[in-house]
Design a protein around this motif. Structure first.
Motif, short mmCIF file in Angstrom:
data_model
loop_
_atom_site.label_atom_id
_atom_site.label_comp_id
_atom_site.label_asym_id
_atom_site.label_seq_id
_atom_site.Cartn_x
_atom_site.Cartn_y
_atom_site.Cartn_z
N CYS A 31 -3.19 9.66 -0.61
CA CYS A 31 -2.94 9.36 0.81
C CYS A 31 -1.71 10.10 1.34
O CYS A 31 -1.45 10.06 2.55
N ASP A 32 -0.97 10.73 0.45
CA ASP A 32 0.19 11.50 0.89
C ASP A 32 1.07 10.65 1.81
O ASP A 32 1.32 11.00 2.97
N ILE A 33 1.52 9.52 1.29
CA ILE A 33 2.15 8.48 2.11
C ILE A 33 3.50 8.92 2.69
O ILE A 33 4.34 9.47 1.99
N GLN A 34 3.68 8.69 4.00
CA GLN A 34 4.92 9.01 4.71
C GLN A 34 5.63 7.71 5.08
O GLN A 34 4.98 6.67 5.21
N PRO A 35 6.96 7.78 5.26
CA PRO A 35 7.68 6.55 5.65
C PRO A 35 7.06 5.95 6.92
O PRO A 35 6.69 6.69 7.83
N GLY A 36 6.90 4.64 6.92
CA GLY A 36 6.35 3.97 8.10
C GLY A 36 4.84 3.81 8.04
O GLY A 36 4.25 3.15 8.90
N ASP A 37 4.19 4.37 7.04
CA ASP A 37 2.73 4.33 6.97
C ASP A 37 2.18 2.92 6.70
O ASP A 37 2.79 2.13 5.98
N THR A 38 1.02 2.68 7.29
CA THR A 38 0.24 1.48 6.98
C THR A 38 -0.98 1.93 6.18
O THR A 38 -1.69 2.85 6.59
N ILE A 39 -1.21 1.29 5.03
CA ILE A 39 -2.32 1.66 4.16
C ILE A 39 -3.26 0.47 4.02
O ILE A 39 -2.82 -0.63 3.67
N ALA A 40 -4.53 0.67 4.32
CA ALA A 40 -5.51 -0.41 4.15
C ALA A 40 -6.33 -0.13 2.90
O ALA A 40 -6.73 1.01 2.66
N VAL A 41 -6.56 -1.18 2.12
CA VAL A 41 -7.27 -1.01 0.85
C VAL A 41 -8.48 -1.94 0.83
O VAL A 41 -8.34 -3.16 0.92
N TRP A 42 -9.68 -1.34 0.75
CA TRP A 42 -10.91 -2.12 0.63
C TRP A 42 -11.12 -2.49 -0.84
O TRP A 42 -11.19 -1.59 -1.69
N GLY A 43 -11.20 -3.78 -1.12
CA GLY A 43 -11.40 -4.23 -2.49
C GLY A 43 -10.07 -4.64 -3.12
O GLY A 43 -9.18 -3.82 -3.30
N CYS A 44 -9.94 -5.95 -3.43
CA CYS A 44 -8.71 -6.44 -4.07
C CYS A 44 -9.00 -6.82 -5.52
O CYS A 44 -8.44 -7.78 -6.05
N GLY A 45 -9.89 -6.07 -6.17
CA GLY A 45 -10.03 -6.18 -7.61
C GLY A 45 -8.83 -5.51 -8.26
O GLY A 45 -7.91 -5.09 -7.56
N PRO A 46 -8.83 -5.41 -9.58
CA PRO A 46 -7.67 -4.84 -10.26
C PRO A 46 -7.28 -3.44 -9.76
O PRO A 46 -6.10 -3.16 -9.57
N VAL A 47 -8.27 -2.57 -9.52
CA VAL A 47 -7.93 -1.22 -9.04
C VAL A 47 -7.31 -1.30 -7.64
O VAL A 47 -6.31 -0.64 -7.35
N GLY A 48 -7.89 -2.14 -6.79
CA GLY A 48 -7.34 -2.33 -5.45
C GLY A 48 -5.90 -2.86 -5.52
O GLY A 48 -5.03 -2.41 -4.78
N GLN A 49 -5.65 -3.83 -6.43
CA GLN A 49 -4.30 -4.38 -6.57
C GLN A 49 -3.32 -3.27 -6.94
O GLN A 49 -2.22 -3.18 -6.40
N PHE A 50 -3.73 -2.41 -7.88
CA PHE A 50 -2.83 -1.33 -8.31
C PHE A 50 -2.70 -0.26 -7.24
O PHE A 50 -1.65 0.38 -7.13
N ALA A 51 -3.74 -0.05 -6.45
CA ALA A 51 -3.64 0.91 -5.34
C ALA A 51 -2.62 0.39 -4.33
O ALA A 51 -1.78 1.15 -3.83
N MET A 52 -2.68 -0.91 -4.05
CA MET A 52 -1.73 -1.50 -3.09
C MET A 52 -0.30 -1.44 -3.63
O MET A 52 0.63 -1.05 -2.92
N ALA A 53 -0.15 -1.83 -4.92
CA ALA A 53 1.18 -1.81 -5.52
C ALA A 53 1.73 -0.39 -5.54
O ALA A 53 2.92 -0.16 -5.27
N SER A 54 0.85 0.59 -5.82
CA SER A 54 1.30 1.99 -5.87
C SER A 54 1.67 2.49 -4.48
O SER A 54 2.64 3.23 -4.32
N ALA A 55 0.89 2.08 -3.48
CA ALA A 55 1.21 2.48 -2.11
C ALA A 55 2.61 1.99 -1.76
O ALA A 55 3.41 2.72 -1.14
N LYS A 56 2.93 0.76 -2.16
CA LYS A 56 4.29 0.25 -1.93
C LYS A 56 5.32 1.10 -2.67
O LYS A 56 6.34 1.48 -2.11
N MET A 57 5.01 1.39 -3.96
CA MET A 57 5.96 2.19 -4.75
C MET A 57 6.19 3.55 -4.12
O MET A 57 7.26 4.13 -4.20
N LEU A 58 5.14 4.09 -3.47
CA LEU A 58 5.23 5.43 -2.88
C LEU A 58 5.76 5.39 -1.45
O LEU A 58 5.72 6.40 -0.75
N GLY A 59 6.20 4.20 -1.00
CA GLY A 59 6.94 4.14 0.26
C GLY A 59 6.15 3.67 1.47
O GLY A 59 6.64 3.80 2.60
#
Lengths: 390, 302
Positions: free
Chosen positions: A181-209
């Motif tokens: 997603c090439d995350i930039q400061p201020g970005d909002t990221i929506a994640v479809w699916g809150c299974g384990p992969v979705g949880q890690f995608a969300m956690a990673s999005a946070k880690m990446l700012g």
């Protein structure tokens, strides 16, 4: 040894099978200590992946102890504790040298089968159909790991299995979903699916700012996990309209990036869901792309749609007009796990993330068939099952 | 009728099929009157079904070439026979116009003759050239200077061959042995007939060989220093008779995949030092993805 075998759709059984043998110089045999059931195993379980054969050993998220090595493996020793990436990669071909390990050109002996379905083959994958190689998987007491010198990663003693096991697949997969997603400061990221992969995608999005992360699912326990463990906002798609809600949350602009962590067996209430279920049942499409359609329609102009949920074949009513006219970037891929294992291991060591938060159940290998059923039916708030075979 | 004419006649017959079929589907009432039978619901249904058959046969002929087109024309002959038999029965029905029925039957008989001639000619030209050709290309990530010697070494062929055995006879000569299921083993020797280092090698069967095989490998540097583009072209002329037919049948199934697997295994050996093998792929036939009781000998990669 004992192994969890696919016997047909909705039928897995733990059976006695021969112990694995070294077949090539770069092989290792691993005595498995932990092996997880993956959401993508449910696609096999539900019978949506072609070229499975009765008796196939399942499992592609596993770790354990090296008990035997081929003559050409120099960087590992018997007794090493290792995590094994789910794609099998040679480390030497054009793809591997670019870090695209999941599309290794040399690790799938049945590449010609995959070429018939997809035009070109990808890497071989453990326990995931014959078109991806016919490799026995890791829901077993032992497994053979080809190209172990490139794949198997030694992990430090002080970290528990539960903390490092997911380096094999779902943590890097979620991370790659966010990275694309090439995350930039201020970005909002929506994640479809809150299974384990979705949880890690969300956690990673946070880690990446990312500033805001929104998780979309229908199971209360998964939405709760997203809020409590990851700090995401959540949408239950059975209660509210996803598009409208995302519009409200983002001032009508849409999320900067959308991650599809659902894949080919998406659900939706009402007509849209029934339409794809019927078409899939009649074999008019192989995959139900409901989450993907929503992700594209919701994404802001010029944003990124990142697809890490697994698709098998062909989809219908793909909103190409929305994608093209609105300058949306579509990024996809099976995770190039090898590329992420070391950096993510460091993140775990630094305490940036403890991936064990997704585990809801531990079971013995013998309980795998029950585990599959429980995981498929989301019984007992099941989110992630780890098997301990030995 | 030569082959070219047969192709042209086949296309004409196809359009005739589609036209006649459309008339039967959309105007069954008028068609019934034209051929001299009384119009009723059942006859309309028959005419529509026959019309659909005509359209399908016509489309099949137009959409395909080679064997597909030949089969399409022969399917028309089958349809003609159905038409003749149905017309014959119609003579004894109530209200039949025998004069018109006779004209219709004569027309069908004429078309049938044309269909048969066309079908025979297409079949003959199918058998005329029995050569089978397969061509596959792969990029191997090494310079031609490294890739060429691999192929020049007959021992490497033994490692990558999938559907038979290759024996190194020295001097670039190889003995190929393939088991034809249900028949016997066929064996033939090849020698190098042309060899341009780092560019091209051709092997061909000895003059007295039962199977005439020619294999040509071409090496070309891939753009951007990405290695060597290796293309492999295999040509077979199977012998005649039952053995030839069995070999031909086997060869139409195998060589595309076999050629590709050969190239992929060579790439694997050169790039990684080993041939990728899974618990299932070491077996010739289907095998579950679970560890083997015993590694088969010869394992299907060495």
């Amino acid at each position: 040894m004992k192994a969890n075998c696919w016997m047909g759709a909705n039928d897995v059984r733990v059976q006695e099978v021969p112990d694995p043998k070294i077949l090539n110089g770069r092989d290792a045999i691993i005595k498995i200590t932990s092996s997880a059931i993956c959401g993508s195993d449910l696609h096999l379980y539900n019978g949506y992946i072609p070229t499975m054969e009765s008796g196939d050993v399942l499992g592609h998220e596993f770790m354990g102890e090296v008990v035997e090595l081929g003559r050409d493996v120099r960087n590992l020793k018997v007794g090493d504790r290792v995590v094994v990436p789910f794609p099998i990669a040679c480390g030497a071909c054009f793809s591997c040298r670019q870090g695209l390990f999941s599309v290794c050109e040399n690790s799938n002996p049945n590449a010609w089968m995959a070429e018939k379905l997809w035009g070109h083959s990808i890497a071989g994958v453990f326990g995931y159909s014959h078109l991806l190689g016919g490799y026995a998987g890791g829901q077993a007491q032992y497994a053979r790991v080809p190209f172990a010198d490139v794949g198997a990663l030694k992990v430090p003693e002080e970290l528990r299995d539960d903390q490092v096991l997911f380096l094999s697949d779902i943590l890097p997969t979620g991370y790659m979903g966010a990275e694309m997603c090439d995350i930039q400061p201020g970005d909002t990221i929506a994640v479809w699916g809150c299974g384990p992969v979705g949880q890690f995608a969300m956690a990673s999005a946070k880690m990446l700012g990312a500033e805001r992360v929104v998780g979309i699912d229908r199971f209360p326990e998964r939405l709760r996990m997203a809020r409590e463990k990851v700090g995401a906002e959540t949408i239950n798609y059975e209660e509210t309209d996803v598009y409208e809600t995302l519009q409200d949350m983002t001032g009508g602009r849409g999320p900067d990036s959308c991650i599809d962590a659902v894949g080919m067996e998406a659900h939706a209430p009402g007509i849209a869901g029934m339409y794809d279920k019927a078409k899939q049942a009649m074999k008019l499409e192989t995959d139900r792309p409901i989450a993907l359609r929503q992700a594209i329609m919701a994404c802001r102009n010029g944003g990124t749609v990142s697809v890490i949920g697994v698709y098998g074949g062909f989809i219908d009513k793909f909103p190409m007009g929305s994608l093209m006219n609105r300058s949306i970037r579509l990024r996809t891929g099976q995770c190039h796990v090898h590329r992420y294992m070391r950096p993510l291991l460091e993140r775990i060591q630094h305490g940036d993330i403890d991936p064990s938060f997704v585990i809801t159940h531990h079971m013995t290998l013998d309980e795998a068939p029950e585990g599959f059923k429980m995981f498929r039916d989301k019984e007992d708030e099941c989110i992630k099952i780890v098997l301990n075979p030995n | 009728m030569n082959r070219e004419n047969a192709e042209r006649v086949a296309r004409g017959l196809a359009w005739f099929s589609i036209g006649l079929g459309a008339a039967e589907v959309f105007a069954p009432k008028q068609m019934a009157r034209l051929i001299g039978v009384r119009d009723n619901d059942r006859r309309r249904k028959i005419l529509r079904t026959f019309g659909a058959r005509e359209v399908a046969a016509g489309t099949a002929i137009l959409a395909q070439s080679g064997t597909g087109r030949m089969v399409g024309v022969w399917s028309r002959v089958g349809g003609d026979l159905m038409d003749i038999s149905t017309l014959g029965k119609a003579y004894s029905t109530r209200g039949a116009n025998r004069k018109r029925l006779s004209i219709a039957t004569a027309a069908v008989l004429g078309v049938t003759a044309l269909d048969v001639i066309c079908g025979l000619q297409l079949s003959a030209s199918q058998n005329g050239d029995r050569t089978m050709r397969v061509r596959r290309t792969i990029i191997i990530g090494r310079a031609p200077g490294e890739v060429y010697p691999f192929w020049r070494d007959a021992n490497n062929w033994a490692r990558i061959m999938d559907f038979g055995e290759v024996q190194n006879l020295g001097n670039g000569q190889m003995r190929w042995t393939v088991r034809i299921p249900g028949l016997r083993e066929v064996s033939w020797d090849t020698r190098i007939t042309s060899d341009i280092p780092e560019s091209m090698i051709t092997w061909r069967s000895m003059e007295d060989a039962e199977i005439d095989m020619m294999t040509t490998l071409r090496f070309e540097p891939a753009p951007g220093d990405r290695g060597t583009m290796v293309s492999m072209e295999v040509q077979f002329v199977p012998p005649g008779g039952a053995l030839g037919a069995a070999i031909a049948k086997m060869l139409t199934r195998i060589p595309k995949e076999a050629t590709e697997i050969c190239l992929q295994r060579a790439k694997q050996l050169i790039e990684t030092g080993e041939i990728a093998r899974s618990d299932a792929s070491i077996f010739m036939g289907p095998h579950a993805a679970q560890p083997p009781e015993q590694v088969p000998e010869p394992a299907f990669s060495h």
